[in-house]
Every structure is written in structure tokens, then in C-alpha cells.
Design an enzyme around this catalytic site. Sequence first.
Site, PDB file in Angstrom:
ATOM      1  N   ASP A   1      35.123  84.444  12.266  1.00 22.76           N
ATOM      2  CA  ASP A   1      35.829  83.815  11.153  1.00 22.76           C
ATOM      3  C   ASP A   1      34.561  83.836   9.837  1.00 22.76           C
ATOM      4  OD1 ASP A   1      36.237  82.250   9.457  1.00 22.76           O
ATOM      5  OD2 ASP A   1      37.750  80.338   9.834  1.00 22.76           O
TER       6      ASP A   1
ATOM      7  N   ALA B   1      50.107  83.200  12.957  1.00 24.44           N
ATOM      8  CA  ALA B   1      49.931  82.829  11.516  1.00 24.44           C
ATOM      9  C   ALA B   1      50.668  83.126  10.382  1.00 24.44           C
ATOM     10  CB  ALA B   1      48.637  83.888  11.416  1.00 24.44           C
TER      11      ALA B   1
ATOM     12  N   GLU C   1      60.883  88.921   7.592  1.00 24.24           N
ATOM     13  CA  GLU C   1      61.621  88.192   7.844  1.00 24.24           C
ATOM     14  C   GLU C   1      62.781  87.722   6.988  1.00 24.24           C
ATOM     15  OE1 GLU C   1      59.153  84.559   8.478  1.00 24.24           O
ATOM     16  OE2 GLU C   1      57.449  85.776   9.837  1.00 24.24           O
TER      17      GLU C   1
ATOM     18  N   HIS D   1      59.721  82.474  13.693  1.00 23.97           N
ATOM     19  CA  HIS D   1      58.703  81.855  12.224  1.00 23.97           C
ATOM     20  C   HIS D   1      59.481  80.142  12.818  1.00 23.97           C
ATOM     21  CE1 HIS D   1      57.037  81.806   8.779  1.00 23.97           C
ATOM     22  NE2 HIS D   1      56.443  80.640   8.939  1.00 23.97           N
ATOM     23  N   LEU D   2      59.072  79.366  13.958  1.00 26.42           N
ATOM     24  CA  LEU D   2      58.855  78.808  13.940  1.00 26.42           C
ATOM     25  C   LEU D   2      58.266  77.727  14.170  1.00 26.42           C
ATOM     26  CD1 LEU D   2      61.867  78.650  17.488  1.00 26.42           C
ATOM     27  CD2 LEU D   2      62.212  78.005  14.955  1.00 26.42           C
ATOM     28  N   GLY D   3      56.698  77.962  14.192  1.00 24.89           N
ATOM     29  CA  GLY D   3      55.411  77.358  14.559  1.00 24.89           C
ATOM     30  C   GLY D   3      55.724  76.435  13.659  1.00 24.89           C
TER      31      GLY D   3
HETATM   32  N1  LIG Z   1      53.899  80.030  12.388  1.00 23.52           N
HETATM   33  C1  LIG Z   1      54.230  79.298  11.441  1.00 23.52           C
HETATM   34  O1  LIG Z   1      55.291  78.019  10.854  1.00 23.52           O
HETATM   35  C2  LIG Z   1      53.222  78.954  10.538  1.00 23.52           C
HETATM   36  C3  LIG Z   1      51.878  79.946   9.885  1.00 23.52           C
HETATM   37  N2  LIG Z   1      50.589  79.091   9.308  1.00 23.52           N
HETATM   38  C4  LIG Z   1      49.609  80.571   9.118  1.00 23.52           C
HETATM   39  O2  LIG Z   1      48.667  79.852   9.637  1.00 23.52           O
HETATM   40  C5  LIG Z   1      47.305  80.636   8.484  1.00 23.52           C
HETATM   41  C6  LIG Z   1      46.531  79.356   8.722  1.00 23.52           C
HETATM   42  O3  LIG Z   1      46.286  77.801   8.902  1.00 23.52           O
HETATM   43  P1  LIG Z   1      45.334  77.039   8.916  1.00 23.52           P
HETATM   44  O4  LIG Z   1      44.468  76.794  10.427  1.00 23.52           O
HETATM   45  O5  LIG Z   1      46.472  75.544   8.103  1.00 23.52           O
HETATM   46  O6  LIG Z   1      44.953  77.359   7.543  1.00 23.52           O
HETATM   47  P2  LIG Z   1      42.683  77.435   7.020  1.00 23.52           P
HETATM   48  O7  LIG Z   1      43.109  77.888   5.548  1.00 23.52           O
HETATM   49  O8  LIG Z   1      43.061  76.402   7.396  1.00 23.52           O
HETATM   50  O9  LIG Z   1      42.242  78.716   8.312  1.00 23.52           O
HETATM   51  C7  LIG Z   1      42.050  79.597   8.244  1.00 23.52           C
HETATM   52  C8  LIG Z   1      40.626  80.368   8.467  1.00 23.52           C
HETATM   53  O10 LIG Z   1      40.693  81.316   8.765  1.00 23.52           O
HETATM   54  C9  LIG Z   1      39.841  81.802   8.122  1.00 23.52           C
HETATM   55  N3  LIG Z   1      39.659  83.641   6.968  1.00 23.52           N
HETATM   56  C10 LIG Z   1      40.268  83.792   6.381  1.00 23.52           C
HETATM   57  N4  LIG Z   1      39.612  85.038   5.609  1.00 23.52           N
HETATM   58  C11 LIG Z   1      39.533  85.473   6.709  1.00 23.52           C
HETATM   59  C12 LIG Z   1      38.858  86.732   7.383  1.00 23.52           C
HETATM   60  N5  LIG Z   1      38.816  87.869   5.689  1.00 23.52           N
HETATM   61  N6  LIG Z   1      38.724  86.774   7.766  1.00 23.52           N
HETATM   62  C13 LIG Z   1      37.969  85.646   8.809  1.00 23.52           C
HETATM   63  N7  LIG Z   1      39.063  84.869   8.368  1.00 23.52           N
HETATM   64  C14 LIG Z   1      39.623  84.566   7.448  1.00 23.52           C
HETATM   65  C15 LIG Z   1      39.212  80.865   7.104  1.00 23.52           C
HETATM   66  O11 LIG Z   1      37.757  81.234   6.660  1.00 23.52           O
HETATM   67  C16 LIG Z   1      40.170  79.523   7.716  1.00 23.52           C
HETATM   68  O12 LIG Z   1      38.887  79.440   8.591  1.00 23.52           O
HETATM   69  C17 LIG Z   1      48.289  80.002   7.214  1.00 23.52           C
HETATM   70  O13 LIG Z   1      47.801  80.689   6.764  1.00 23.52           O
HETATM   71  C18 LIG Z   1      49.785  80.548   7.102  1.00 23.52           C
HETATM   72  O14 LIG Z   1      49.865  81.724   6.950  1.00 23.52           O
HETATM   73  C19 LIG Z   1      50.827  77.517   8.997  1.00 23.52           C
HETATM   74  C20 LIG Z   1      51.299  76.923   8.978  1.00 23.52           C
HETATM   75  C21 LIG Z   1      52.532  77.099   9.711  1.00 23.52           C
HETATM   76  O1  LIG Z   2      58.292  76.477   6.430  1.00 24.77           O
HETATM   77  C1  LIG Z   2      58.004  76.848   7.359  1.00 24.77           C
HETATM   78  O2  LIG Z   2      58.599  76.525   8.336  1.00 24.77           O
HETATM   79  C2  LIG Z   2      57.172  77.617   7.708  1.00 24.77           C
HETATM   80  C3  LIG Z   2      55.934  77.326   8.053  1.00 24.77           C
HETATM   81  C4  LIG Z   2      54.472  78.282   7.531  1.00 24.77           C
HETATM   82  O3  LIG Z   2      54.649  79.287   7.937  1.00 24.77           O
HETATM   83  C5  LIG Z   2      53.794  77.867   6.526  1.00 24.77           C
HETATM   84  O4  LIG Z   2      53.229  76.385   6.496  1.00 24.77           O
HETATM   85  O5  LIG Z   2      52.789  78.598   5.960  1.00 24.77           O
END
Ligand SMILES: NC(=O)C1=CN([C@@H]2O[C@H](COP(=O)(O)OP(=O)(O)OC[C@H]3O[C@@H](n4cnc5c(N)ncnc54)[C@H](O)[C@@H]3O)[C@@H](O)[C@H]2O)C=CC1
Ligand SMILES: O=C(O)CCC(=O)C(=O)O
Length: 318
Positions: free
Chosen positions: A170, A230, A260, A278-280
Site C-alpha cells: 500500500d 474488495a 455482478e 458479494h456478502l462482505g
Molecule cells: N465485499 C464487500 O461487501 C465490501 C467491499 N468493500 C471494498 O473494500 C474496499 C476497501 O475498503 P476500506 O478498507 O474501507 O477502504 P480504505 O479506503 O480504508 O482502504 C483502501 C486502501 O487501499 C489503498 N490503495 C488505494 N489505491 C491503491 C493502489 N493503487 N495500490 C495499493 N493500495 C492502494 C489506500 O491507500 C488505502 O489504504 C472498498 O473500496 C470497497 O470496494 C468495502 C466494504 C464492503
Molecule cells: O451494499 C453492499 O452490501 C455492498 C457493500 C460494499 O461493497 C461496500 O460497502 O463497498
Amino acid sequence: MSKDVVVVADPLPESVLEPLGDFEVRFCEGSNPSALKNALPDASALLVRSGTQVDRGVLAAAPNLRIIARAGVGVDNIDVEAATRAGVLVANAPRSNVLSVAELTIGLILTGLRHVFPANAALRAGQWNRSRYQGRELAGSTVGLIGLGHVGTLVAERLQPFNVSLLAYDPFVSSAHAASVGAHLTDLDSLMARSDIVSVHVPRTPETRGLIGGRELQLAKPSLLLVNTARGGIIDEGALNTALKEGSIAGAALDVFEIEPAVGNPLLNHESVLATPHLGASTREAQERAGREAVAAVVQALTNQPVPSAINPSLRPG
Ligand SMILES: NC(=O)C1=CN([C@@H]2O[C@H](COP(=O)(O)OP(=O)(O)OC[C@H]3O[C@@H](n4cnc5c(N)ncnc54)[C@H](O)[C@@H]3O)[C@@H](O)[C@H]2O)C=CC1
Ligand SMILES: O=C(O)CCC(=O)C(=O)O
């Protein structure tokens, strides 16, 4: 005076909608673009999760819109640039669901290493095959985290007691932050080459699309378990399919997909792919937090208060 219209385009817990009592709340199926557009002409606010795509066409159908509130973290389903140009605030609910994602990630790593899903399916199909599903211990493994933000950090903290070595890629975090969760910062190639498990926690942006492609997968150990909670598209799905077919990595655990719903995705044909739809963020707790925060942003915007969770803060009212 007519009430402001708030369109709720994805399912949210009913309990979080109570603060919208002063507004007209209209429900629609956001995954259906024409239903969404039909609901929007007089709307002041739009509440979404990840199932609704908010593109230029949708914004054009909503000339009175003042805020799009995302009950979750990722805003890659919203054209934030176009919204900003149209003067529409975009707010999300950062941190609301990150613990749920981290817990699912740990679950996928453990169940992936122990072949829980294919073994379960085989037993239900009448096969008692203990040798086929011999797994690996997590202890002693090297785990590479791509992205050490909110989710990546929670995953690192939860992995520490398992006695693993933690690597992280990161470029935007300090080595002091990484060290505070027991991780050592490294470059992507070295992380790919040294890890037994790689878990992805970066947002989907133009820079991270295809971040893990054929070249990166070629660097990996044949025993690699690749985990993605992610976003789809950060791992190139074609390259992953090839790597799994050729056995150049051992398996993958995927909660997210390039397209999706991922029904019919060829990756699902591999026994070594463990997949969830997509259950995260799909826990009661995360949905309540995310819904409550998104609803609060709508109320703030429509009552001309500052919206602290706005992503385009130059547009904050008040
Ligand atoms: N599966 C799901 O239901 C969910 C998925 N997510 C996904 O998880 C992702 C991460 O969430 P958070 O940790 O809260 O976000 P965050 O913004 O706190 O962390 C993301 C990290 O990625 C790093 N980053 C950004 N661009 C980069 C690059 N080009 N190379 C390497 N590192 C890089 C940033 O520096 C940051 O530390 C979200 O953007 C979202 O897409 C989030 C919530 C639910
Ligand atoms: O709405 C949802 O359940 C997906 C959550 C998610 O992917 C996000 O918060 O980035």
C-alpha cells in the site's frame, strides 16, 4: 409546501428509515435502470447500496437531486465526477461495514485452506473422501495484504494471533502504521512471490483495475490462495481463470466479481474457487450502521446542514 422526495433504490433495514419521517419516501428497484429513472424526476435524494448504478443517464433523469447517499463504503457504482459537475453531493458510510468484511475475509481464508466448501458439497453428494480434502494450517504462513486501509488493517489485526508473517502493499500508508499491525510493507511483486495467501483490500479505481493480472499471478507460489473481498476487476478474471486451469496457483476465494450478479461466471466452474455473492457487508450490524449513516447524510443535506461523510466536500451545504 410539498415534501422532499427521497428515493430508496436498494433494500435497507426498515428501522434505519425512521429519521426520514418529514420526507416522502419512495422505494424502487435500483438494479432496473428504467424503474430507477422513472422514480427520480422530482427526487431530492437517492439512497443506494451497491446494486444500483448511478451513471450520467441516471443523473440526467434527476434534475432536482441534491444528494446520493451510499449505505456502504465503495462508490465505484456512482459516477462521482458527473455528480459533482451536476452539483449533487455524494456521501458514503465509511467504516460502517468494514468489520463485517474483515470477518468474512478471515472466514474465507480458513475455509479456503481447509477445502470446507468442496468437502461439504462432496459429502452431501454421498462421498466420504478424507484424503482429497487434506488442507493446510494458517499458522506459519505468509499472508500478503494488498491495501492496508480500514479493512486491510482489521484483517491484519485479526490474523496476528494466528502466528502468520504479514506483508502489505500500500504505497499510501506509513511503515509505522504497517508495523503497528505486525505487517511489513513491500512492493507488489515481492508480496506476490512470497505470500502463501494474498488478500485484496483496495478500492476499484482506474489504477487498481487489473492490478493482479497474468504477470503477477506468474510470480505466485503454486500453493497460493488468492482472496478478494474488495471489488471484482482488481484481479483480472481471465488471467485468474488461466492460472487456475494451469494449476499455477492453488485456489481463490471470491466475494466480488467483475460483473455482478456473477451467475454463469466461468470461475465458478473451478472446484478450487470458493465463491460468495458479494456478502462482505451483509450482516445485520453492518447494514444497520451503513443505513443509519446514509440516512443521516440525507437528512443533513436536505436540512442544509454540513454533510461530514460527503466525498465531494466542495459541495457541502451549510
Ligand atoms: N465485499 C464487500 O461487501 C465490501 C467491499 N468493500 C471494498 O473494500 C474496499 C476497501 O475498503 P476500506 O478498507 O474501507 O477502504 P480504505 O479506503 O480504508 O482502504 C483502501 C486502501 O487501499 C489503498 N490503495 C488505494 N489505491 C491503491 C493502489 N493503487 N495500490 C495499493 N493500495 C492502494 C489506500 O491507500 C488505502 O489504504 C472498498 O473500496 C470497497 O470496494 C468495502 C466494504 C464492503
Ligand atoms: O451494499 C453492499 O452490501 C455492498 C457493500 C460494499 O461493497 C461496500 O460497502 O463497498
